[in-house]
Design a protein around this motif. Sequence first.
Motif, PDB file in Angstrom:
ATOM      1  N   TRP A 100     -37.386  38.832   6.166  1.00 39.27           N
ATOM      2  CA  TRP A 100     -36.057  39.211   5.672  1.00 39.27           C
ATOM      3  C   TRP A 100     -35.244  37.986   5.256  1.00 39.27           C
ATOM      4  N   LEU A 101     -35.534  36.835   5.840  1.00 36.78           N
ATOM      5  CA  LEU A 101     -34.797  35.615   5.471  1.00 36.78           C
ATOM      6  C   LEU A 101     -35.069  35.197   4.041  1.00 36.78           C
ATOM      7  N   PRO A 137     -32.807  34.553  -3.387  1.00 34.26           N
ATOM      8  CA  PRO A 137     -32.150  35.057  -4.603  1.00 34.26           C
ATOM      9  C   PRO A 137     -30.707  35.518  -4.365  1.00 34.26           C
ATOM     10  N   ALA A 138     -30.405  35.881  -3.113  1.00 33.93           N
ATOM     11  CA  ALA A 138     -29.079  36.441  -2.841  1.00 33.93           C
ATOM     12  C   ALA A 138     -28.028  35.367  -2.571  1.00 33.93           C
ATOM     13  N   ILE A 139     -28.443  34.238  -1.993  1.00 37.51           N
ATOM     14  CA  ILE A 139     -27.458  33.226  -1.580  1.00 37.51           C
ATOM     15  C   ILE A 139     -27.763  31.847  -2.153  1.00 37.51           C
ATOM     16  N   LEU A 140     -28.960  31.328  -1.928  1.00 36.44           N
ATOM     17  CA  LEU A 140     -29.245  29.932  -2.274  1.00 36.44           C
ATOM     18  C   LEU A 140     -29.168  29.666  -3.775  1.00 36.44           C
ATOM     19  N   PHE A 196     -37.125  25.571   2.088  1.00 34.92           N
ATOM     20  CA  PHE A 196     -36.602  26.671   2.904  1.00 34.92           C
ATOM     21  C   PHE A 196     -37.588  27.829   2.937  1.00 34.92           C
ATOM     22  N   THR A 197     -38.154  28.183   1.797  1.00 33.82           N
ATOM     23  CA  THR A 197     -39.124  29.275   1.724  1.00 33.82           C
ATOM     24  C   THR A 197     -40.342  28.982   2.589  1.00 33.82           C
ATOM     25  N   SER A 198     -40.818  27.739   2.538  1.00 40.71           N
ATOM     26  CA  SER A 198     -41.993  27.371   3.313  1.00 40.71           C
ATOM     27  C   SER A 198     -41.717  27.452   4.817  1.00 40.71           C
ATOM     28  N   ILE A 199     -40.518  27.034   5.242  1.00 38.26           N
ATOM     29  CA  ILE A 199     -40.172  27.097   6.667  1.00 38.26           C
ATOM     30  C   ILE A 199     -40.047  28.552   7.126  1.00 38.26           C
ATOM     31  N   VAL A 200     -39.497  29.411   6.266  1.00 34.29           N
ATOM     32  CA  VAL A 200     -39.429  30.836   6.599  1.00 34.29           C
ATOM     33  C   VAL A 200     -40.828  31.405   6.770  1.00 34.29           C
ATOM     34  N   ALA A 228     -43.369  29.804   7.767  1.00 35.80           N
ATOM     35  CA  ALA A 228     -43.860  29.315   9.061  1.00 35.80           C
ATOM     36  C   ALA A 228     -43.317  30.171  10.206  1.00 35.80           C
ATOM     37  N   LEU A 229     -42.055  30.628  10.074  1.00 35.56           N
ATOM     38  CA  LEU A 229     -41.452  31.465  11.114  1.00 35.56           C
ATOM     39  C   LEU A 229     -42.116  32.839  11.215  1.00 35.56           C
ATOM     40  N   THR A 230     -42.774  33.278  10.155  1.00 37.42           N
ATOM     41  CA  THR A 230     -43.480  34.567  10.212  1.00 37.42           C
ATOM     42  C   THR A 230     -44.769  34.482  11.025  1.00 37.42           C
ATOM     43  N   GLU A 231     -45.112  33.284  11.489  1.00 36.28           N
ATOM     44  CA  GLU A 231     -46.310  33.064  12.311  1.00 36.28           C
ATOM     45  C   GLU A 231     -47.578  33.568  11.610  1.00 36.28           C
TER      46      GLU A 231
END
Length: 337
Positions: free
Chosen positions: A10-11, A16-19, A66-70, A72-75
């Motif tokens: 969801w992050l 597209p919505a904020i960054l 930022f996309t890549s770190i997100v 990573a958070l999805t495991e």
Amino acid sequence: MNLGNDKALWLLFTVPAILIPAYFWCFWRKAKALKVLASIDMLKKINVSVSLKKQVFKAFLLVAAFTSIVLALTEPRWNPQTQKIKRRGRDVCILLDTSHSMLAEDIKPSRLERSKIAIRDLMETLQGDRIAIVTFAGNSTVKCPLTQDYAFVRMVLADISTESTSRGGTMIGDAIRKATEDVFDRQSREYKDIIMITDGEDHDSFPIQAAEKAAIEGIRIIAIGLGDEQQGSRIPITGPNGEKTFMKYKGQEVWSKLDADTLRKVVYATNGGKFLSVEPGTTLDLGQIYEGLIASADKRELESTTMMTYDEKFQIFLALGLVLIVWEYLTSERKRV
């Protein structure tokens, strides 16, 4: 590929919505501010070394990081493999006395509340054992059948009070028979324990005979006696207006004493039975009792579960995100002269 935390996806909607809108707004505000400060001809001279393409490229690097770190958070994980997990343990049934004598406050905050706290602490030390709870007073009720769902056991325990049984009195023998017949299965004659928490006052329910029958089924009884054997303690009662009085019988205050002799006879009727006394001023540590008497005893296989295991690969996306951030930091906004 499998995601261990797909909610983190969801992050990605923030891109597209904020960054991206935020970067467009920043570029627009910057251009508008420069037009206020200088004329168009002067801006051409000032910005001669500034590269708009590099500015956009730096913004792209941060969005990509930022996309890549997100991700990573999805495991993320892949290479699934099946693994069979075996659980070993014993079947433990807790017989909890909920008669009015358990309201005595010689053991703080009361005998019953101290018992419930000790059982909750026990949940933290269990090592795969199945656990059940039976409450008893004048009759016995299976509140929780044998289960490894400790969260459900905690939920059941929270609702237990002296109102958990519909009849007054203390029928220890009936509680032992209830556990023997309705809680434990008869597939195995080993690996079964009863932890009985009570003040030991029994009303002719033949607990010793019930214990002898339980012993035939391979059940061991560990009895924990609460209270003082000599003086005892009064039983508090809260009136309709909140006033505190004490239970009376034929005009005399009732003093509840620990009947240790009965409990000793009960546990000695079973193989390996143990009696432990908790007097006023001492603590009730079921975790320690479990470690000393149950965790070290023989166990049987209770459950075999086949699980899918994966190779965790979040490190790849996390490393990529860090590389992109460093790349953005080292990239200049200036044109090469």
